[in-house]
Design a protein around this motif. Structure first.
Motif, short mmCIF file in Angstrom:
data_model
loop_
_atom_site.label_atom_id
_atom_site.label_comp_id
_atom_site.label_asym_id
_atom_site.label_seq_id
_atom_site.Cartn_x
_atom_site.Cartn_y
_atom_site.Cartn_z
N SER A 666 47.82 53.65 48.54
CA SER A 666 49.17 53.58 48.49
C SER A 666 49.52 55.14 48.59
N PHE A 667 51.08 56.01 48.77
CA PHE A 667 51.13 57.17 49.51
C PHE A 667 52.78 57.26 49.00
N MET A 668 53.14 58.27 47.50
CA MET A 668 54.24 58.28 46.89
C MET A 668 55.11 59.51 47.63
N ILE A 669 55.83 59.63 47.93
CA ILE A 669 56.32 60.57 49.28
C ILE A 669 58.05 60.95 47.90
N GLN A 670 58.10 61.72 48.28
CA GLN A 670 59.77 62.68 48.02
C GLN A 670 60.46 61.67 49.35
N PRO A 671 61.92 61.14 48.99
CA PRO A 671 62.55 60.74 49.71
C PRO A 671 62.63 61.23 51.26
N THR A 672 61.87 60.44 52.39
CA THR A 672 61.71 61.19 53.18
C THR A 672 62.63 60.42 54.77
N ARG A 673 63.51 60.09 55.13
CA ARG A 673 64.48 59.56 55.99
C ARG A 673 63.47 59.54 57.10
N ALA A 674 63.21 58.22 58.16
CA ALA A 674 62.02 57.71 59.14
C ALA A 674 62.61 57.44 59.65
N THR A 675 62.47 57.15 60.93
CA THR A 675 62.47 56.43 62.26
C THR A 675 61.18 55.89 63.02
N GLN A 753 26.74 61.42 69.49
CA GLN A 753 27.68 60.15 69.91
C GLN A 753 29.03 60.68 69.45
N ASP A 754 30.25 60.74 70.69
CA ASP A 754 31.17 61.75 70.44
C ASP A 754 32.62 60.74 69.63
N VAL A 755 33.08 60.82 68.56
CA VAL A 755 34.04 59.82 68.41
C VAL A 755 35.55 59.84 69.14
N ASN A 756 35.71 58.64 68.86
CA ASN A 756 37.95 59.63 69.75
C ASN A 756 38.15 58.61 68.22
N LEU A 757 39.40 59.32 68.20
CA LEU A 757 40.34 59.26 67.43
C LEU A 757 41.82 59.03 67.81
N TYR A 758 42.58 57.86 67.46
CA TYR A 758 43.32 57.65 68.33
C TYR A 758 44.88 57.81 67.85
N PHE A 759 45.95 58.14 68.65
CA PHE A 759 46.92 58.15 67.75
C PHE A 759 48.65 57.17 68.37
N ALA A 760 48.97 56.67 67.46
CA ALA A 760 50.00 55.65 67.67
C ALA A 760 51.50 55.86 67.28
N GLU A 761 52.23 55.44 67.56
CA GLU A 761 54.22 55.61 67.71
C GLU A 761 54.15 54.55 66.80
N LEU A 762 54.10 54.20 64.99
CA LEU A 762 55.09 53.11 64.88
C LEU A 762 56.12 53.48 65.52
N SER A 763 57.50 52.39 65.70
CA SER A 763 58.75 52.80 64.94
C SER A 763 59.09 51.25 64.36
N LEU A 764 59.94 51.98 63.33
CA LEU A 764 60.63 51.25 62.23
C LEU A 764 61.45 50.31 62.75
N SER A 765 62.09 49.17 62.41
CA SER A 765 63.08 48.40 62.59
C SER A 765 64.16 48.74 62.94
N ALA A 766 64.42 49.35 61.37
CA ALA A 766 65.62 50.35 61.01
C ALA A 766 65.21 51.55 60.60
N PRO A 767 66.35 52.20 60.55
CA PRO A 767 65.74 54.20 59.55
C PRO A 767 65.64 53.61 58.47
N VAL A 768 64.70 54.21 57.74
CA VAL A 768 64.63 54.51 56.46
C VAL A 768 64.62 55.37 55.49
N LYS A 769 65.02 55.58 54.02
CA LYS A 769 64.38 56.62 53.81
C LYS A 769 63.23 56.04 52.37
#
Length: 980
Positions: A666-675, A753-769
């Motif tokens: 769990s991550f506690m965050i200062q209110p930050t707008r995200a899409t 053994q090479d290790v792959n790290l993967y990138f993903a962008e996960l869209s939110l259904s609506a902007p949220v703070k």
């Protein structure tokens, strides 16, 4: 009255008293800032280890608790007495602890140590008939040469080293004596060896035994041994058998007496070493770290050659390890002694000096002495061969003493030989030519460096920086700048070296002819002007009572309050190193010791990776992190930025299987707008996970209480980390997600053994703070490794730091302190156990595998009392009440509803016993590192008691040896009385 004064001034002991007064004055001058201003020479170990433990031990001593055999306040509980590096039984330490406050006692010990080194060496040289001037030269070199000066901050190392002259003096006296007197001197050498052992550093002891062996062998077999009075067998000592018998007595009696008397310290020390990484022989690469190199030999002339203009060192090792300096005049005199003195002692000390130098060069020596001795017990467990310059310095000091005596003899026409003088003048002329060549070479080199920087940098990288791993990460630019500064003839230190060389040569050429006493005085003055400022400038200084040293820094009082919870110091702190909190009684999970138990090192490695489950299990409530890196430490890798997501390959935000609590965060965050969310993660052991299956979810919580759940799916957002391996690709059942980064790694068999790290962008259904993110791995198979999360609002990317898992409670210019909201109590009960045989991979399974360490205890053997305990995950650990807690005893009240295992998150270690309701029970190793006691249902009183048999055994051996020596001394005195 006049006759009385004349008679008193003719006392034979008076010149020696004046000589000792001179050595005392030199010592006081070296430490004038310590005496008058309270400033103590220091390095990191002074502040982070020696002084805090010394102050803590003295605090317990003042309370009537001695020795401090266990401390719960570092390393999750540690046998501090067994570690021994503070020397709790070292006689000088004990006396100082009783007499003075901690800071003053610690400083006084350093001053006394240097004076004793000088006095001991003076006494030894006088016995060998080097004359008073020669003895003073030897004493100055031994006490104020590079070894004791450079290693000053390693208090136990130098405390042990100073006793070498006394041991050899006893051997010399024993060889010259017979009968009871000889036995007394051999026993005396053993007693001194015991004192050296009680200082508790293995290297002075090994160096002493090596020097002792060389000295005894050559001394006994190279000299005619005259018959002793009252020793009928002495007339036959000329035979090889008699000499061999005497050598055997020296090499057996001294170590046996020394080890037996010091057993009270050595037996617990041996027990602890079996728990540390030093329980096995080090590989040669480790053993040869901190070697001197051929480049370091230049410090014989220029002691500050590897120092930059700002005083920092550009040596590939710490400045105190490879430096070799005995002073300019003593170096010339050592050559005089080796070349012109016809004395068997010269051979002895030349062999000791060459042996020390050859060993100190480690793999760079033309003689493979270090490699050969590395195969022997004792030598195979230590590193830093550069410290064996101690033997070179000792041998060279004695050669210089004989050289000084020879020079003085040349002014006496009755003893000086003109036939010897011309070679002597030729020797001095060779030194003069060498000085001119050095002067010319340095000027040419400085000009070449200034005009050919690119070539110089390439040469530096190819030569000096390729000698070893360069652990301090010195750059070619730093070396280049250092060379420019040191080769500059305008550099005052370089000029001072040439001035001292010229002055010493001029004095040795002319200065003794007209007035030998004036010449002797000038020689001592040159040596003092050379060595004492060298010693004063080598280390920085500080007051030990200042806040940044004692640990009384500005941090919240909650850290030192009763029941405040355990503290974990992340690596890289400068002002809050773990041991600095020891005098404050702050319970720190981390800590520093050269004998840190292996298991604790491994546990801390996982904590440094960000494993919160193990953090909770250890009862760690506060995490202290550095706000900026310590300039004395190699910098950590800066990590990688991937579309606004910062990734530290050495630290995960969450990792493990779905059963492991570390796969949730769990991550506690200062209110930050995200899409949308941007995530870098990877899967392990995920070959059977199908394309598109949900593997993880992130609950996004907004400022107004609203929430959204974002799914992560295999083959879309992340994939198997070893996807590209030839034997994996045909078996994996999901596609390859977009790769963010490929890192080098190794599989469970340590294959590349090479290790792959993967990138993903996960869209939110609506902007949220966003104010909170809850991450959870949900798939029954495989494991997650979450490396980074960022919030994105279409324009700005906001990184979610690893520290967001905690609550910030304090911050200053250097330090940030976070509170962990979910630590387990120091004592708790679980009703589920899992037997996992001891294996290096056990802790990894606890950290990432299918084990919930907050509900299930991992043990390494069957516990008969818990055969009915749950096999699968049990209930969360329930607290047990600690009603009494001291360093060597703890009482816990527990009332489990069913049978279970009481876990006390203090280190499992031999000597801890337990009573359950007054009945003795077995203490089991629980959760890899801690103590576990099985309990039946109902109310129980559990008492943990530290009563180590090793300490009792060592004390019994020491007491027995002391009684045997006393009886032998009484019998010897009676025998001598009968002979009279």
């Amino acid at each position: 009255m006049k006759h009385e004064i004349e008679r008193w001034t003719r006392q034979p002991w008076l010149p020696d008293a004046f000589a000792l007064a001179f050595l005392l004055a030199a010592t006081l001058y070296l430490f004038k800032d310590t005496i008058w201003r309270g400033l103590h020479y220091f390095e990191a170990d002074t502040l982070n280890f020696y002084y805090p433990i010394f102050a803590t031990a003295q605090g317990y001593l003042r309370q009537g608790i001695y020795p401090l055999i266990w401390t719960p306040d570092i390393l999750a509980g540690f046998p501090l007495f067994a570690d021994g590096e503070v020397g709790m039984l070292y006689p000088l330490n004990l006396a100082a602890m009783f007499l003075l406050p901690a800071a003053q006692a610690f400083a006084l010990l350093t001053v006394v140590r240097f004076f004793l080194a000088a006095a001991f060496m003076y006494a030894f040289a006088r016995v060998l008939d080097t004359g008073r001037l020669g003895a003073l030269v030897a004493a100055m070199v031994f006490a104020f040469g590079s070894f004791l000066i450079a290693q000053m901050h390693h208090a136990n190392l130098t405390s042990g080293a100073i006793w070498l002259p006394v041991i050899l003096l006893c051997i010399e006296k024993a060889v010259r004596s017979s009968g009871v007197r000889r036995d007394a001197y051999l026993a005396g050498a053993g007693v001194v060896l015991a004192v050296q052992l009680l200082a508790v550093h293995v290297q002075p002891v090994i160096m002493t035994l090596l020097a002792l062996s060389i000295y005894a062998c050559l001394r006994i077999f190279a000299w005619p041994l005259a018959p002793g009075v009252g020793d009928p067998a002495a007339s036959r000592l000329g035979s090889f058998a008699r000499r061999s018998l005497l050598l055997a007595r020296v090499l057996i009696v001294i170590p046996v007496v020394g080890v037996s008397l010091a057993a009270v310290q050595l037996v617990p020390l041996y027990e602890l070493s079996a728990f540390s990484f030093r329980s096995v022989s080090a590989d040669y690469r480790f053993a040869s770290t901190y070697s001197s190199t051929v480049f370091d030999l230049i410090s014989l002339i220029f002691p500050y050659f590897f120092r930059s203009a700002d005083g920092s060192s550009w040596s590939i090792w710490g400045a105190w390890e490879p430096t070799i300096y005995i002073g300019i005049a003593p170096l010339i005199l050592a050559g005089v002694g080796a070349l012109f003195v016809r004395n068997r002692y010269v051979l002895v000390f030349a062999v000791i000096a060459v042996t020390g130098l050859a060993y100190s060069l480690g793999p760079y020596s033309p003689l493979p002495l270090h490699w050969l001795l590395w195969h022997l017990p004792g030598f195979s467990t230590i590193r830093a061969p550069g410290r064996f310059t101690f033997l070179f310095l000792f041998g060279a000091a004695m050669l210089a003493a004989f050289g000084a005596r020879w020079v003085m003899a040349q002014v006496d026409q009755r003893t000086g030989s003109s036939r010897d003088r011309w070679p002597y003048y030729g020797y001095l002329a060779a030194w003069g030519a060498f000085a001119l060549w050095l002067l010319f070479t340095m000027r040419v080199d400085a000009e070449w460096l200034a005009g050919n920087k690119s070539d110089a940098l390439r040469f530096i990288s190819w030569s000096y920086l390729k000698l070893f791993d360069n652990p301090l990460r010195v750059t070619a630019e730093q070396v280049y700048d250092g060379l420019l500064y040191s080769a500059d003839l305008g550099n005052t230190r370089t000029l001072a070296a040439f001035a001292l060389l010229a002055g010493a040569l001029l004095l040795l050429w002319l200065g003794f002819k007209r007035s030998p006493r004036l010449g002797a005085g000038l020689l001592l003055a040159i040596i003092a002007v050379d060595l004492l400022p060298y010693g004063q400038a080598f280390h920085p200084s500080t007051t030990l009572e200042s806040p940044d040293v004692s640990g009384a820094v500005s941090f919240p009082s909650i850290l030192s309050g009763e029941g405040s919870g355990r503290v974990y110091n992340m690596p890289g702190l400068s002002s809050l190193e773990p041991n600095r909190l020891l005098p404050r009684g702050v319970p720190v999970f981390s800590g520093y010791s050269s004998l840190e138990p292996d298991r604790h090192r491994e546990y801390e490695w996982w904590l440094a990776q960000g494993n919160k489950a193990l953090l909770d299990l250890a009862g760690i409530r506060y995490v202290i992190e550095p706000k900026k890196s310590d300039p004395r430490r190699p910098p950590r890798p800066s990590g990688h930025q991937i579309d606004g997501v910062r990734v530290d390959p050495e630290r995960t935000l969450a990792s493990g299987s779905s059963l492991n609590p570390n796969s949730r965060a769990s991550f506690m965050i200062q209110p930050t707008r995200a899409t949308s969310l941007r995530v870098v993660a990877t899967l392990g052991r995920a070959l059977d996970i199908q394309q598109g299956e949900e593997v993880a979810e992130i609950v996004v919580r907004g400022e107004g209480g609203e929430s959204q759940i974002v799914k992560m799916r295999a083959g879309q957002h992340l994939s198997e980390l070893a996807y590209d391996r030839d034997d994996v690709r045909p078996k994996v059942r999901h596609r390859k997600a977009p790769v963010a980064l490929t890192l080098p790694g190794a599989d469970h068999l340590n294959r590349p053994q090479d290790v792959n790290l993967y990138f993903a962008e996960l869209s939110l259904s609506a902007p949220v703070k966003v104010t909170r993110l809850d991450f959870r791995y949900v798939h029954a198979k495989g494991r997650i490794q979450l490396y980074g999360v960022s919030l994105f609002d279409g324009k700005t990317v906001t990184q979610v730091p690893a520290s967001a898992k905690y609550v910030k409670v304090y911050e200053d210019e250097e330090t940030v302190i976070y509170e962990n909201p979910t630590p387990l109590p120091r004592a708790f009960i679980v009703n589920s156990v899992k037997v996992v045989p001891s294996d290096p991979r056990t802790l990894g399974e606890m950290a990432q595998g299918d084990i919930d360490v907050t509900r299930t205890a991992v043990v390494e053997e069957e516990i008969p009392e818990l055969r009915g305990a749950a096999i699968g995950p049990g209930e969360p650990g329930t607290p047990a009440k600690i009603t009494f807690y001291s360093p060597t005893r703890a009482t816990v009240e527990a009332e489990p509803a069913s049978e279970g295992l009481l876990v006390l998150s203090d280190s499992y270690y031999p000597g801890w016993t337990v009573l359950v309701d007054g009945e003795p029970r077995k203490v089991y190793r629980a959760d890899y590192l801690f103590r576990g006691v099985p309990l039946s249902a109902g109310r129980h009183r559990v008492e943990f008691i530290y009563d180590p048999p090793s300490l009792k055994l060592g004390a019994a051996v020491s007491l027995g040896a002391a009684l045997v020596l006393l009886v032998a001394a009484a019998c010897g005195l009676r025998r001598r009385g009968d002979e009279r």
